[in-house]
Design a protein around this motif. Structure first.
Motif, mmCIF file in Angstrom:
data_model
loop_
_atom_site.group_PDB
_atom_site.id
_atom_site.type_symbol
_atom_site.label_atom_id
_atom_site.label_comp_id
_atom_site.label_asym_id
_atom_site.label_seq_id
_atom_site.Cartn_x
_atom_site.Cartn_y
_atom_site.Cartn_z
ATOM 1 N N GLU A 320 40.649 36.758 48.393
ATOM 2 C CA GLU A 320 42.005 36.187 47.561
ATOM 3 C C GLU A 320 41.459 35.537 46.435
ATOM 4 O OE1 GLU A 320 43.937 33.554 50.526
ATOM 5 O OE2 GLU A 320 42.572 31.795 49.647
ATOM 6 N N VAL A 321 42.498 35.556 45.492
ATOM 7 C CA VAL A 321 42.374 34.994 44.152
ATOM 8 C C VAL A 321 43.061 33.742 44.120
ATOM 9 C CG1 VAL A 321 42.512 35.020 41.650
ATOM 10 C CG2 VAL A 321 41.755 37.146 43.111
ATOM 11 N N ARG A 322 42.590 32.635 44.052
ATOM 12 C CA ARG A 322 43.042 31.238 43.768
ATOM 13 C C ARG A 322 43.118 30.606 42.414
ATOM 14 N NH1 ARG A 322 40.365 28.341 48.971
ATOM 15 N NH2 ARG A 322 41.294 29.936 50.704
ATOM 16 N N VAL A 323 44.268 30.002 42.198
ATOM 17 C CA VAL A 323 44.017 29.114 40.759
ATOM 18 C C VAL A 323 44.619 27.700 41.033
ATOM 19 C CG1 VAL A 323 45.019 31.194 39.437
ATOM 20 C CG2 VAL A 323 46.545 29.694 40.167
ATOM 21 N N SER A 356 47.327 43.672 39.558
ATOM 22 C CA SER A 356 48.636 43.284 40.253
ATOM 23 C C SER A 356 49.214 42.408 39.393
ATOM 24 C CB SER A 356 48.566 42.579 41.743
ATOM 25 O OG SER A 356 49.600 42.290 42.353
ATOM 26 N N THR A 357 50.608 42.512 39.627
ATOM 27 C CA THR A 357 51.349 41.138 38.975
ATOM 28 C C THR A 357 51.964 40.456 39.625
ATOM 29 O OG1 THR A 357 51.966 43.104 37.305
ATOM 30 C CG2 THR A 357 53.288 40.910 37.171
ATOM 31 N N PRO A 358 51.229 39.093 39.988
ATOM 32 C CA PRO A 358 51.728 38.319 41.215
ATOM 33 C C PRO A 358 52.667 37.367 40.649
ATOM 34 C CG PRO A 358 49.702 37.353 40.060
ATOM 35 C CD PRO A 358 49.813 38.948 39.433
ATOM 36 N N THR A 359 53.566 36.869 41.749
ATOM 37 C CA THR A 359 54.666 35.958 41.627
ATOM 38 C C THR A 359 54.339 34.900 42.257
ATOM 39 O OG1 THR A 359 55.717 37.043 43.499
ATOM 40 C CG2 THR A 359 56.568 37.836 41.335
ATOM 41 N N ALA A 360 53.354 34.833 43.185
ATOM 42 C CA ALA A 360 52.939 33.466 44.016
ATOM 43 C C ALA A 360 51.426 33.545 44.150
ATOM 44 C CB ALA A 360 53.642 33.558 45.275
ATOM 45 N N TRP A 361 50.875 32.228 44.318
ATOM 46 C CA TRP A 361 49.597 32.120 44.616
ATOM 47 C C TRP A 361 49.083 31.361 45.928
ATOM 48 C CZ3 TRP A 361 46.518 34.421 40.868
ATOM 49 C CH2 TRP A 361 47.068 34.875 39.804
ATOM 50 N N PRO A 362 48.185 31.796 46.572
ATOM 51 C CA PRO A 362 47.101 32.576 46.169
ATOM 52 C C PRO A 362 47.286 34.096 46.409
ATOM 53 C CG PRO A 362 46.456 31.679 48.360
ATOM 54 C CD PRO A 362 47.900 30.950 47.860
#
Length: 425
Positions: A320-323, A356-362
């Motif tokens: 997973e990618v986190r910010v 992808s075009t994420p709308t939520a994180w992670p």
């Protein structure tokens, strides 16, 4: 450029100069023989004159017109002239040369053989194929930098070189490959466009097509396909064009076409080479892919979504990618997230790309062989890779200065639970 090998032209040159030397020598020998014959004719004429003179002296003595003393004096004087002429002729080299003409051909053959042997030995000691037939530009440029710092430093130096020498194709190609090594594919394609104006080689057209496709996120439609087809039309067995055509067909899910291109390419490389092994792996994957596509047809979640495909049993990298909250507050709506794997050695071309075009994180991601560009190496063939996660506001596959990015080295193929934490640019 002629397609005849360099040694062929060397051999022609040697034969020409050897024949020329033999012709000159033969002419000299013939002239020498003619001169000797002319001298023989002159000596024989003189001898006849002298004999006639002796006959006249004897006849004058018999008729009483000369006394014995006068006869002896005249005969001795004539003999002195004969001896004097013979001595002068010997000093001038006017001796009979009966065998000059017959010895000429033998001498010519020996001289020709000696010239050929001497020239061949000189070429073996001093010559090289590159001096007669230089390598094409596409094979002369090699990038030696390995670290990001070295790549950046060399890029600045070659940018200055192209500004000072805008007609230097080698400088432009070096700059293009430095950009490509830093995954700056759009800049690499622009530099290759300048190279092709100065040196339109087939290999460089293929390289430009690859950079153009990479800068478009792996899409070959349009100019990349057009350039590949142009090369294959001019040279149907162009190895790099066939390999890239297979990759382009693979990216469009035309696995049969990809297999056909790679099969042709496989016939052009040595069976025990690394290239042959890579092509064989790609062919095996292209053969299995239709079966895997059927097995995945019932899957609800498609490839390239945040959740990886669970039906693929091949080695995958999942995580997973986190910010950070600070980064998340600056990400606008519609930003694109790229996650891709790059081999830690050799080519820096991504072996698998996820978007992808994420709308939520992670955001969860998954990488597999089906997300590559088709050309070797494939993800499953690497023991470990370097992962890159990048957030782009514009959605460009080419890194921009205002993108956020993180890299993670030494990620083993097949691992799950990888965390990529983006904290800044």
């Amino acid at each position: 450029m002629s397609f005849m090998p360099p040694w062929f032209w060397l051999l022609l040159a040697l034969l020409f100069f050897s024949a020329l030397a033999g012709w000159v020598l033969q002419r000299g020998l013939k002239k020498q023989a003619l001169s000797a014959d002319a001298n023989d004719v002159q000596r024989q004429a003189n001898r006849r004159i002298q004999q006639q003179h002796l006959t006249d002296l004897d006849q004058a003595l018999a008729e009483g017109r000369l006394s014995p003393a006068q006869h002896a004096m005249a005969r001795d004087d004539m003999l002195r002239h004969v001896l004097s002429d013979a001595t002068a002729a010997q000093g001038n080299g006017m001796r009979p040369q009966v065998n000059a003409a017959s010895a000429g051909p033998v001498r010519v053959v020996w001289i020709v053989l000696c010239l050929a042997a001497l020239s061949g030995w000189s070429y073996a000691q001093l010559g090289a194929a590159q001096t007669w037939w230089p390598l094409p530009l596409s094979q002369r440029v090699q990038i030696t930098a390995t670290t990001p710092e070295q790549l950046a430093e060399q890029t600045r130096a070659w940018q200055q070189a192209t500004q000072s020498r805008p007609a230097d194709a080698q400088a432009w190609l070096t700059l293009a490959r430095l950009h490509a090594a830093q995954n700056q594919h759009a800049l690499a394609e622009q530099a290759l466009a300048r190279v092709l104006v100065l040196a339109p080689e087939h290999d460089l057209w293929v390289e430009r097509a690859q950079m153009k496709a990479l800068s478009a996120g792996g899409v070959f439609a349009g100019e990349p396909w057009q350039w590949i087809q142009q090369v294959l039309t001019a040279q149907p067995l162009h190895l790099n064009a066939l390999v890239l055509a297979g990759s382009a067909a693979w990216s469009e899910k035309r696995h049969d076409a990809a297999r056909a291109y790679w099969q042709q390419a496989l016939g052009l490389v040595p069976a025990d080479s690394d290239a042959a092994q890579g092509l064989q792996q790609a062919l095996a994957q292209a053969t299995e892919m239709p079966k895997l596509a059927e097995a995945q047809a019932s899957q609800v979640v498609p490839v390239l979504t945040p959740t990886p495909s669970g039906g693929d049993t091949r080695p995958l990298i999942q995580g997973e990618v986190r910010v950070t909250p600070e980064v998340q507050s600056q990400i606008g709506a519609g930003a694109s997230l790229f996650v891709y794997a790059v081999a830690e050695e050799g080519s820096r071309r991504p072996v698998a790309i996820w978007r992808s075009t994420p709308t939520a994180w992670p955001v969860r991601f998954g990488l597999s062989d089906s997300m590559g560009m088709g050309a070797p190496p494939v993800l499953s063939s690497l023991a470990q890779v370097r992962l890159v996660a990048r957030i782009s506001k514009t959605g460009s596959a080419q890194k921009q200065p205002d993108d956020w990015q993180v890299e993670l080295e030494g990620v083993k193929t097949g691992v799950q639970g990888v965390v990529l934490n983006i904290t800044g640019r």
